[in-house]
Design an enzyme around this catalytic site. Sequence first.
Site, PDB file in Angstrom:
ATOM      1  N   ILE A 430      39.736  49.446  29.676  1.00 33.96           N
ATOM      2  CA  ILE A 430      38.239  49.041  29.777  1.00 33.96           C
ATOM      3  C   ILE A 430      37.930  49.315  31.314  1.00 33.96           C
ATOM      4  O   ILE A 430      36.879  49.002  31.811  1.00 33.96           O
ATOM      5  CB  ILE A 430      38.148  47.299  29.490  1.00 33.96           C
ATOM      6  CG1 ILE A 430      38.355  47.358  28.033  1.00 33.96           C
ATOM      7  CG2 ILE A 430      37.120  47.034  29.782  1.00 33.96           C
ATOM      8  CD1 ILE A 430      37.556  48.035  27.189  1.00 33.96           C
ATOM      9  N   GLU A 483      40.668  51.560  39.380  1.00 32.04           N
ATOM     10  CA  GLU A 483      39.751  50.581  40.348  1.00 32.04           C
ATOM     11  C   GLU A 483      40.747  49.899  41.453  1.00 32.04           C
ATOM     12  O   GLU A 483      40.397  48.732  41.643  1.00 32.04           O
ATOM     13  CB  GLU A 483      38.949  49.405  39.417  1.00 32.04           C
ATOM     14  CG  GLU A 483      38.284  50.144  38.203  1.00 32.04           C
ATOM     15  CD  GLU A 483      37.494  49.058  37.557  1.00 32.04           C
ATOM     16  OE1 GLU A 483      37.435  47.735  37.955  1.00 32.04           O
ATOM     17  OE2 GLU A 483      36.951  49.492  36.508  1.00 32.04           O
ATOM     18  N   ARG A 514      41.288  31.622  37.631  1.00 31.56           N
ATOM     19  CA  ARG A 514      40.487  32.663  37.833  1.00 31.56           C
ATOM     20  C   ARG A 514      39.080  32.435  38.683  1.00 31.56           C
ATOM     21  O   ARG A 514      38.150  31.525  38.033  1.00 31.56           O
ATOM     22  CB  ARG A 514      39.907  33.450  36.659  1.00 31.56           C
ATOM     23  CG  ARG A 514      38.669  34.452  36.852  1.00 31.56           C
ATOM     24  CD  ARG A 514      39.114  35.739  37.508  1.00 31.56           C
ATOM     25  NE  ARG A 514      38.270  36.714  37.179  1.00 31.56           N
ATOM     26  CZ  ARG A 514      37.939  37.832  38.070  1.00 31.56           C
ATOM     27  NH1 ARG A 514      38.952  37.963  39.118  1.00 31.56           N
ATOM     28  NH2 ARG A 514      36.875  38.738  37.900  1.00 31.56           N
ATOM     29  N   CYS A 515      38.901  32.702  39.749  1.00 31.49           N
ATOM     30  CA  CYS A 515      38.123  32.325  40.800  1.00 31.49           C
ATOM     31  C   CYS A 515      37.300  33.614  41.088  1.00 31.49           C
ATOM     32  O   CYS A 515      37.749  34.861  41.355  1.00 31.49           O
ATOM     33  CB  CYS A 515      38.328  31.559  42.168  1.00 31.49           C
ATOM     34  SG  CYS A 515      39.099  30.117  41.770  1.00 31.49           S
ATOM     35  N   TRP A 560      26.101  37.752  37.958  1.00 31.99           N
ATOM     36  CA  TRP A 560      27.274  37.575  38.703  1.00 31.99           C
ATOM     37  C   TRP A 560      27.314  37.459  40.118  1.00 31.99           C
ATOM     38  O   TRP A 560      28.162  37.349  40.894  1.00 31.99           O
ATOM     39  CB  TRP A 560      28.281  38.264  38.306  1.00 31.99           C
ATOM     40  CG  TRP A 560      28.675  38.069  36.797  1.00 31.99           C
ATOM     41  CD1 TRP A 560      28.083  37.044  35.759  1.00 31.99           C
ATOM     42  CD2 TRP A 560      30.005  38.517  36.030  1.00 31.99           C
ATOM     43  NE1 TRP A 560      28.730  37.201  34.723  1.00 31.99           N
ATOM     44  CE2 TRP A 560      29.659  38.003  34.746  1.00 31.99           C
ATOM     45  CE3 TRP A 560      30.863  39.616  36.370  1.00 31.99           C
ATOM     46  CZ2 TRP A 560      30.627  38.280  33.692  1.00 31.99           C
ATOM     47  CZ3 TRP A 560      31.901  39.708  35.320  1.00 31.99           C
ATOM     48  CH2 TRP A 560      31.807  39.222  34.108  1.00 31.99           C
ATOM     49  N   GLU A 604      24.814  36.109  28.527  1.00 26.16           N
ATOM     50  CA  GLU A 604      24.678  34.604  29.328  1.00 26.16           C
ATOM     51  C   GLU A 604      23.367  34.627  30.170  1.00 26.16           C
ATOM     52  O   GLU A 604      22.917  33.385  30.494  1.00 26.16           O
ATOM     53  CB  GLU A 604      25.826  34.397  30.555  1.00 26.16           C
ATOM     54  CG  GLU A 604      25.709  35.517  31.600  1.00 26.16           C
ATOM     55  CD  GLU A 604      27.088  35.351  32.592  1.00 26.16           C
ATOM     56  OE1 GLU A 604      26.659  35.044  33.908  1.00 26.16           O
ATOM     57  OE2 GLU A 604      28.204  35.463  32.092  1.00 26.16           O
ATOM     58  N   HIS A 693      44.278  38.271  28.495  1.00 31.39           N
ATOM     59  CA  HIS A 693      44.099  37.060  29.338  1.00 31.39           C
ATOM     60  C   HIS A 693      45.387  36.430  28.992  1.00 31.39           C
ATOM     61  O   HIS A 693      45.762  35.171  29.717  1.00 31.39           O
ATOM     62  CB  HIS A 693      43.038  36.306  28.995  1.00 31.39           C
ATOM     63  CG  HIS A 693      41.563  36.776  29.298  1.00 31.39           C
ATOM     64  ND1 HIS A 693      40.969  37.264  28.257  1.00 31.39           N
ATOM     65  CD2 HIS A 693      40.938  36.824  30.551  1.00 31.39           C
ATOM     66  CE1 HIS A 693      39.878  38.105  28.868  1.00 31.39           C
ATOM     67  NE2 HIS A 693      39.929  37.766  30.237  1.00 31.39           N
ATOM     68  N   CYS A 725      39.880  43.455  27.612  1.00 37.54           N
ATOM     69  CA  CYS A 725      39.105  43.635  28.759  1.00 37.54           C
ATOM     70  C   CYS A 725      40.096  44.491  29.878  1.00 37.54           C
ATOM     71  O   CYS A 725      40.921  45.046  29.430  1.00 37.54           O
ATOM     72  CB  CYS A 725      38.761  42.227  29.243  1.00 37.54           C
ATOM     73  SG  CYS A 725      37.563  41.793  30.392  1.00 37.54           S
TER      74      CYS A 725
END
Length: 757
Positions: A430, A483, A514-515, A560, A604, A693, A725
Amino acid sequence: MTIFNHTLGFPRIGLNRELKKAQEDYWSGNLLYEDFLCVGSQLRRENWKKQKDAGIDYIPVGDFAWYDHVLSTSMMLGNIPERHLNVNDNKIDLDCLFRIARGCSPDVAASEMTKWFNTNYHYIVPEFNKNRILKFSWKQILEETDEALLLGYKVKPIILGPITYLWLGKIKGEYFDRLDLLKNILPIYKQVLRELSQRNIDFVQIDEPALVLDLPEKWKKAYSYAYEYLNGTTKILLTTYFDSIEHNIEYIRDLPIYGIHIDLVFGKYNLFDFNSKLPKEWILSLGVINGRNVWRADLIKLFKSISTILKFRKKLLIGSSCSLLHSPIDLQKEKNLDKESKKWFSFAVQKCTELSLLSKALNKNDTDSIQKWCSSIYERNFSKRVQKIEVQNRLSEILNVNFKRSDSYNIRSREQKKKFNLPILPTTTIGSFPQTLQIRKLRRDYKQGLINDVDYEIGIKKHIKEVIKEQEKLGIDVLVHGEPERNDMVEYFGENLDGFIFTDNGWVQSYGSRCVKPPIIIGDVSRLKPITVKWSKYAQSLTDKPVKAMLTGPVTILFWSFPREDISLEKIAKQIGLALRDEVLDLEKEKIEIIQIDEPALREGLPLRKSLWNEYLSWAVDAFRLSSSGVKNTTQIHTHMCYCEFHDIMHAISFLDADVITIETARSDMELLKSFKTFKYPNEIGPGVYDIHSSNIPSITSIKFLLNKAIAYIPVERIWVNPDCGLKTRNWNETILALKNMVCAAKEMRDKIKKIT
């Protein structure tokens, strides 16, 4: 009448992300259980003190969660999936909570995670089983109420309501009506409320945000049954947020409750008219301070609005629109924001100050202090950093042709297959690869000026080279550069687009540990220079295999980030779309001919009321197509989406007209693919075959099992094989083992298909 104030909850992560660090230390065995509990206790005490010092009257308790508040509710009710309950002598404890959230082996997978309404927060989806015995099993709400009371605070306990809890969950195993569980959980709620009533509290906040939705009739009627059952325990403030509840008012106004909280930021109310529909004895709580954005509130405007109903309501509260969970904690932590823009913002602590200033102004009928607070809002209207005429002119010149590819997918697909010559079930990832300590240090040193441009570029290219080499060794078909230059998929683009501003410590919780640190959109958006081209071009020079460029889509960058409030979301999205269009075309010029534009936030952004969906989806799809539609037929556009249900927006997803869509499906056991049974998606699909995750390594067998499920819904010639992901949060050992099994599974499936055909 005295008007009191309250918040609907406060950020739980800590000013310096202490909760995240403690969680990760505890999970890795570097923090003792008792010390972990102490971190939580200290954070709660600091949060209560911050709110009290800022002038908050009712201090919320129950808003703290070790991972997620919906999961905490599952723990309270003893609603534990069997696979997690039997691991440690059926004990319901903190380790059990983390097993549900994170999984502990391939056979004991984590529960599903999805978006909390239309926010960027994720909750752990409750799993419902027809035969599960439920009981009061997790007393965190009582313990934390006692903790706050001992410190002398005027306490307001918070509990997620029973109807919303059932609405948010999913049935596992034999089908039954989720509402049948109401009779099982209400006695537990009643027990909790009775125990709270024995403490020194005025009322309990019960969150029922499901009331803003278009609920089926039987769910609306369930509210009456539930709250009649809970009547007589303690005073209940029924709390709603994220939209209006006017369409459900006939079911709400007859409930035996103390009062109602409404969101006046995202709910469009005629306050005078709505107030007249409520019982006169109810307390009305007005959510006037935006809990989901960072802009300083216009307290003068709010003062005038609230003043219109003061004489018609005997009891009034003012509060945040929703929990401040979605807001950064303290603006005073920001030392590098320029003086001009810093005055425009308000974080959680400052929002508490706003509530205090506003309640005092209303009680004294004196606006002097709030006029001073609002002065910077008016100054912003004239700032040259906000309005840029060249961006506005370009947006006004967009033509319909800018939203369409030159040919249909069928034509493009034939040309792309000929060009890339990929095998059946092509493998890819991804985008991101593990963000090692060395990568983070390299970026940090560069940001702090400790290394120059040349050394930074050498360092980043070294990591890109390693990622390409590992992918080639694994036999992946379409590669990515990994990345290493990006700290966050949105912040990175915001840093390279004009119109954004950044914080050093503006962290908000996305899920668990996760922040994210969303950028703030302060003005019209444009691209000043190429952003990703250099890194993608270098990666492609290292291999003969195609390298896929990675961009974050306009809708995701919008949702976001903390958006402007002075222009429409549509205008902001299209400004970003135009900026990304320039980037896409520059990538194509440099022979990067597979380009992924991630849109995980597409769903969302949906309004919570279905009647408003079409308008939103129309401009959201247009913004994506504006960014992607200028390329040649042979350039393959991918998009990626995660953590969401697709069945009700499949038409919109198809209108994106991406050549390939990759989606999160492993954690839901490919359940999302049921959408493709009724809606024949015309393009190519990469259903995620393992959950990134979780630290669990997927077996070849489990991946093949999921691929066989996918083939039942999608023609095999249109299926891609990929993780759910990005791999940013995994370590290299986990990544290599998982991808090795993924590639092996794809090859074995190809061999099987060849034998059959």
